[in-house]
Design an enzyme around this catalytic site. Sequence first.
Site, PDB file in Angstrom:
ATOM      1  N   CYS A  14       0.733  -1.068   0.177  1.00 23.24           N
ATOM      2  CA  CYS A  14       0.063   0.073   0.044  1.00 23.24           C
ATOM      3  C   CYS A  14       0.733   1.332   0.106  1.00 23.24           C
ATOM      4  O   CYS A  14       1.260   1.590   1.063  1.00 23.24           O
ATOM      5  CB  CYS A  14      -1.051  -0.035   1.084  1.00 23.24           C
ATOM      6  SG  CYS A  14      -2.173  -1.250   0.997  1.00 23.24           S
ATOM      7  N   CYS A  87      -4.870  -8.513   7.287  1.00 21.30           N
ATOM      8  CA  CYS A  87      -4.706  -7.170   6.282  1.00 21.30           C
ATOM      9  C   CYS A  87      -6.047  -6.460   6.476  1.00 21.30           C
ATOM     10  O   CYS A  87      -7.018  -7.019   6.078  1.00 21.30           O
ATOM     11  CB  CYS A  87      -4.535  -7.729   4.939  1.00 21.30           C
ATOM     12  SG  CYS A  87      -4.554  -6.386   3.695  1.00 21.30           S
ATOM     13  N   GLN A 211     -14.609  -6.257 -10.471  1.00 18.36           N
ATOM     14  CA  GLN A 211     -13.729  -5.430  -9.702  1.00 18.36           C
ATOM     15  C   GLN A 211     -13.725  -5.731  -8.177  1.00 18.36           C
ATOM     16  O   GLN A 211     -14.703  -6.364  -7.421  1.00 18.36           O
ATOM     17  CB  GLN A 211     -14.729  -3.931  -9.767  1.00 18.36           C
ATOM     18  CG  GLN A 211     -14.604  -3.141 -10.991  1.00 18.36           C
ATOM     19  CD  GLN A 211     -15.687  -3.697 -12.013  1.00 18.36           C
ATOM     20  OE1 GLN A 211     -16.626  -4.412 -11.572  1.00 18.36           O
ATOM     21  NE2 GLN A 211     -15.849  -3.126 -13.061  1.00 18.36           N
ATOM     22  N   ASN A 313     -14.409  -0.598 -21.803  1.00 18.09           N
ATOM     23  CA  ASN A 313     -13.949  -0.926 -20.197  1.00 18.09           C
ATOM     24  C   ASN A 313     -12.562  -1.624 -20.424  1.00 18.09           C
ATOM     25  O   ASN A 313     -12.417  -2.669 -20.036  1.00 18.09           O
ATOM     26  CB  ASN A 313     -14.778  -1.648 -19.232  1.00 18.09           C
ATOM     27  CG  ASN A 313     -14.187  -1.620 -17.853  1.00 18.09           C
ATOM     28  OD1 ASN A 313     -13.263  -0.913 -17.408  1.00 18.09           O
ATOM     29  ND2 ASN A 313     -14.871  -2.571 -17.334  1.00 18.09           N
ATOM     30  N   CYS A 340      -8.959   2.317 -15.692  1.00 16.12           N
ATOM     31  CA  CYS A 340      -8.303   2.101 -14.588  1.00 16.12           C
ATOM     32  C   CYS A 340      -6.967   2.563 -14.738  1.00 16.12           C
ATOM     33  O   CYS A 340      -6.170   2.423 -13.892  1.00 16.12           O
ATOM     34  CB  CYS A 340      -8.259   0.662 -14.274  1.00 16.12           C
ATOM     35  SG  CYS A 340      -7.439  -0.552 -15.559  1.00 16.12           S
TER      36      CYS A 340
END
Length: 383
Positions: A14, A87, A211, A313, A340
Amino acid sequence: MQCDYFDAGLCRSCTEMGIPYSAQLQSKEAHLRHQLSAFREITWLPSYASDESAFRNKAKMVVGGTVGSPTLGILDADGLGVDLRACGLCSPGLTQTLPAIAAFITAAGLTPYSVPERRGELKYVLVTESPDGELMLRFVLSGEAPLPRLRQHLAALQHELPDAVVVSANIHPEHKATLEGEQEILLTERSSLPMRLDGLTLHLRTRSFFQTNTAVARELYRQGSDWVREVGPATLWDLYCGVGGFALHSARALADGDAGHPRITGIEMSEEAIASAQLSADEAGLRGLEFAAGDATAFVRDAEEQPEMVIVNPPRRGLGAELCALLDQSPTRHVLYSSCNAVTLAKDLARMPGLEPIRVRLMDMFPQSHHYETMVLLRRRNL
């Protein structure tokens, strides 16, 4: 969001961890505006913010350690397992499955795959949770030898995890940095996980894409439906349609209006995803929908007629020069682009000068990272 793994230096996946979420969102908005700065006539809609933690509906866990003490998480720089069972990005439903999965690995005698030694049986565990709390479990194996042990202990696993309605083994014999192989072996009668969003059920099979953030996916389809309903096309293509999310929601949105049932075609390379999309359309009783497996660019190039509206997409690489040229030169009046990757999005928009982006909305699908989703509505110039 605070993360013990990040603070201890065990996981740095992250990249934005520790930055206040409001600042993360502002940074993404600034990045998107910079990428699209060449387009002056855009109306910017308010960004859709996600929960900053517990938003993931899928856990992709590398298996390390030993049979008696497996780790579920990532590998360190030396290729050794780092356990990330707690997590904070994963939904509570996902994290609650991981102790039972670790116990199953031990009971079934599944040897974790050692990357440095290039040997072992179990590479990954992939867990997906539906909006209803049902689960899909996939065990990525280096070969078929462990299958009898998986089958032998499967009932005990499902006793511990009664919501695990789809369980499979993926066979990935090659030693390379890819998540899965071509062969999938179902271990349960059920083959798909129902993803129910706003009254529509999307059927997710083992190798189909969905997703990773259910709440944002729901808003993505709502926004798409609003734009499609406003445009009101009689014909529509959904390119890179996956399991049919945009096509199905568009069909329902248009059927509820005055235009009746439009003709909608969904195109996707994965035959498994196409089968799922058709099943969803049949179950929902939506008419005028047709799904076909194939390459999006080839489909547009070879089509005899062009639709009034196209939804795209694509993967992170974007549409590419050829497909952009085909759309730009077509009579299609509107394009809905879900992206994305804002960098490839900007390149693709520049390749379609005949279509002007008129509305943009950022959807924060991926908190704690620099990634995000963007929706753009384009209109043929001089309409």
